[in-house]
Design an enzyme around this catalytic site. Structure first.
Site, PDB file in Angstrom:
ATOM      1  N   GLY A  11       0.817  -1.207   0.000  1.00  0.00           N
ATOM      2  CA  GLY A  11       0.000   0.000   0.000  1.00  0.00           C
ATOM      3  C   GLY A  11       0.850   1.254   0.000  1.00  0.00           C
ATOM      4  O   GLY A  11       2.082   1.197  -0.064  1.00  0.00           O
ATOM      5  N   ASP A  32       0.104  -8.948   1.821  1.00  0.00           N
ATOM      6  CA  ASP A  32      -0.883  -8.034   1.244  1.00  0.00           C
ATOM      7  C   ASP A  32      -1.889  -8.891   0.477  1.00  0.00           C
ATOM      8  O   ASP A  32      -1.499  -9.861  -0.169  1.00  0.00           O
ATOM      9  CB  ASP A  32      -0.201  -7.033   0.290  1.00  0.00           C
ATOM     10  CG  ASP A  32      -0.996  -5.748   0.124  1.00  0.00           C
ATOM     11  OD1 ASP A  32      -2.157  -5.837  -0.330  1.00  0.00           O
ATOM     12  OD2 ASP A  32      -0.477  -4.661   0.439  1.00  0.00           O
ATOM     13  N   SER A  35      -6.108  -6.071  -2.331  1.00  0.00           N
ATOM     14  CA  SER A  35      -7.456  -5.517  -2.518  1.00  0.00           C
ATOM     15  C   SER A  35      -7.416  -4.017  -2.768  1.00  0.00           C
ATOM     16  O   SER A  35      -8.327  -3.454  -3.361  1.00  0.00           O
ATOM     17  CB  SER A  35      -8.329  -5.816  -1.287  1.00  0.00           C
ATOM     18  OG  SER A  35      -7.801  -5.158  -0.146  1.00  0.00           O
ATOM     19  N   SER A 126      -4.391   6.705  13.617  1.00  0.00           N
ATOM     20  CA  SER A 126      -4.799   7.904  12.878  1.00  0.00           C
ATOM     21  C   SER A 126      -5.219   9.019  13.820  1.00  0.00           C
ATOM     22  O   SER A 126      -5.727   8.770  14.924  1.00  0.00           O
ATOM     23  CB  SER A 126      -5.973   7.533  11.969  1.00  0.00           C
ATOM     24  OG  SER A 126      -6.618   8.675  11.477  1.00  0.00           O
ATOM     25  N   TYR A 151     -14.769   3.699  10.308  1.00  0.00           N
ATOM     26  CA  TYR A 151     -13.311   3.642  10.116  1.00  0.00           C
ATOM     27  C   TYR A 151     -12.590   4.217  11.331  1.00  0.00           C
ATOM     28  O   TYR A 151     -11.691   3.585  11.891  1.00  0.00           O
ATOM     29  CB  TYR A 151     -12.894   4.418   8.853  1.00  0.00           C
ATOM     30  CG  TYR A 151     -11.421   4.751   8.854  1.00  0.00           C
ATOM     31  CD1 TYR A 151     -10.468   3.752   8.652  1.00  0.00           C
ATOM     32  CD2 TYR A 151     -10.966   6.049   9.106  1.00  0.00           C
ATOM     33  CE1 TYR A 151      -9.111   4.041   8.688  1.00  0.00           C
ATOM     34  CE2 TYR A 151      -9.613   6.342   9.145  1.00  0.00           C
ATOM     35  CZ  TYR A 151      -8.697   5.338   8.939  1.00  0.00           C
ATOM     36  OH  TYR A 151      -7.351   5.621   9.000  1.00  0.00           O
ATOM     37  N   LYS A 155      -9.991   2.403  14.475  1.00  0.00           N
ATOM     38  CA  LYS A 155      -8.672   2.841  14.958  1.00  0.00           C
ATOM     39  C   LYS A 155      -8.698   2.992  16.487  1.00  0.00           C
ATOM     40  O   LYS A 155      -7.745   2.605  17.179  1.00  0.00           O
ATOM     41  CB  LYS A 155      -8.245   4.142  14.281  1.00  0.00           C
ATOM     42  CG  LYS A 155      -7.937   3.991  12.799  1.00  0.00           C
ATOM     43  CD  LYS A 155      -6.824   2.971  12.546  1.00  0.00           C
ATOM     44  CE  LYS A 155      -6.519   2.772  11.083  1.00  0.00           C
ATOM     45  NZ  LYS A 155      -5.570   1.669  10.841  1.00  0.00           N
ATOM     46  N   GLY A 299     -19.092  15.445   8.381  1.00  0.00           N
ATOM     47  CA  GLY A 299     -18.028  14.718   9.086  1.00  0.00           C
ATOM     48  C   GLY A 299     -16.672  15.390   9.051  1.00  0.00           C
ATOM     49  O   GLY A 299     -15.747  14.944   9.731  1.00  0.00           O
ATOM     50  N   ASP A 300     -16.511  16.448   8.258  1.00  0.00           N
ATOM     51  CA  ASP A 300     -15.216  17.140   8.197  1.00  0.00           C
ATOM     52  C   ASP A 300     -15.006  17.998   9.440  1.00  0.00           C
ATOM     53  O   ASP A 300     -15.867  18.807   9.783  1.00  0.00           O
ATOM     54  CB  ASP A 300     -15.130  18.042   6.953  1.00  0.00           C
ATOM     55  CG  ASP A 300     -14.663  17.296   5.723  1.00  0.00           C
ATOM     56  OD1 ASP A 300     -14.098  16.202   5.875  1.00  0.00           O
ATOM     57  OD2 ASP A 300     -14.870  17.809   4.604  1.00  0.00           O
TER      58      ASP A 300
END
Length: 339
Positions: A11, A32, A35, A126, A151, A155, A299-300
């Site tokens: 990635g 990996d 995907s 993150s 997501y 994390k 969401g920002d």
């Protein structure tokens, strides 16, 4: 040198980290499932380092295959775990995919570490764990806010799983690295960001618009309480980020860590607005970008940038490359992809 497993090693961030590991003499094995990456990245890594890392195509959701891998590679001394799904929008629409792919795989790997002679684990986390932080810049001690997406939640949960496992396993040493916004490409342009489909991130959307793949870039909102009304993020060059993983790994291998679970922010410590990123791109590329102001995106957060004091002083790492460096390398990479 130690044998290191890099999951998701083909990635964007994973491949750059494999390059830095091999440049330091580490023996690298990549897992990996391809995907969200390409087998051609292996050639890019080999072209830069003059050494082909060992590669196994494997889906970490298949527990029996994870067990078989660790039986075969019982001499692994460190793991850098990148493999995860990472598109915020997709996670909202398909949360179960994200919980299976990001949580189950982490658990399966941690279960196998008990059998290794040396358990050193670096987790790709993150800055999404902070949400809209109360104060800027964001310190590692900032409160973890309710996640804005599945997501982001994976994390947060991932960090909790590692922390809880470290509490009951003194032999496990782990570091969670909370990234801000990785951009750019390797200066050789042998590797870079390869978004599949429509890019989810700003910089590949900019470069694809400039080269003619996308018709126009939408800037989501110009009425935020920032200097030019657009959102602010901490954009870090992917090569700086990759080097931080090697430094974190060496910290664990040399037993220099102060606790068996540590957390570090990885950013530049400087926030750049969306319009500043566009301006940087136009300056280094000498291209005029076709963009329009659109409505805010749900969401920002308004602004997020790192307090890097802990990474600088405790980890002994600092970012070296500028926003212009990153935009120049991203543009060179995009032009190479076109050719």
């Amino acid at each position: 040198m130690a044998k290191i497993l890099v999951t998701g090693g083909l990635g964007f961030i994973g491949s750059h980290t494999v390059v830095e590991l091999q440049n330091k003499g580490f023996d690298v094995v990549i897992i990996d499932n391809l995907s969200n990456s390409s087998i051609n990245v292996l050639e890019g890594i080999t072209a830069i380092t003059k050494k082909q890392p060992e590669f196994e195509k494997l889906d970490l959701r298949e527990k029996s295959k994870v067990q078989a891998f660790f039986k075969k590679h019982a001499d692994i001394e460190g793991i850098i775990h990148f493999a995860a799904s990472k598109a915020v929008g997709e996670s909202v629409g398909n949360p179960l995919l994200y919980y299976e792919n990001n949580i189950n795989t982490l658990v399966y790997i941690l279960q196998e570490l008990k059998g290794l002679k040396s358990s050193n684990f670096i987790f790709s986390s993150s800055c999404t764990v902070y949400g809209q932080a109360d104060t800027l810049p964001i310190k590692e001690s900032a409160p973890i806010k309710p996640a804005e997406s599945p997501y982001g939640n994976t994390k947060q949960i991932g960090e909790e799983i590692i922390k809880d496992t470290c509490k009951v396993n003194d032999d496990l040493n782990a570091i969670s690295l909370r990234y801000f916004n990785p951009i750019g490409a390797h200066e050789s342009v042998h590797i870079g960001e390869l978004p599949i489909g429509v890019p989810q991130n700003l910089v590949p959307f900019i470069t694809q618009t400039a080269i003619g793949i996308r018709e126009q870039l939408s800037v989501f909102g110009d009425d935020y309480p920032t200097q030019d009304g657009t959102c602010i993020r901490d954009y870090i060059h992917v090569v700086d980020l990759a080097k931080a993983h090697v430094i974190a790994l060496e910290r664990l291998l040399s037993k220099s860590n102060s606790d068996n679970y540590e957390v570090f922010n990885l950013g530049t410590g400087t926030g750049s607005s969306v319009l500043e990123v566009i301006k940087s791109f136009e300056s280094v590329s000498e291209e005029k970008l076709n963009y329009k102001i659109a409505n805010r995106r749900e969401g920002d957060v308004i602004a997020a940038y790192a307090d890097t004091e802990k990474a600088n002083n405790v980890l002994g790492w600092t970012s070296k490359l500028s926003l212009d460096d990153a935009m120049r390398s991203a543009w060179n990479w995009q032009k190479k992809l076109k050719n």
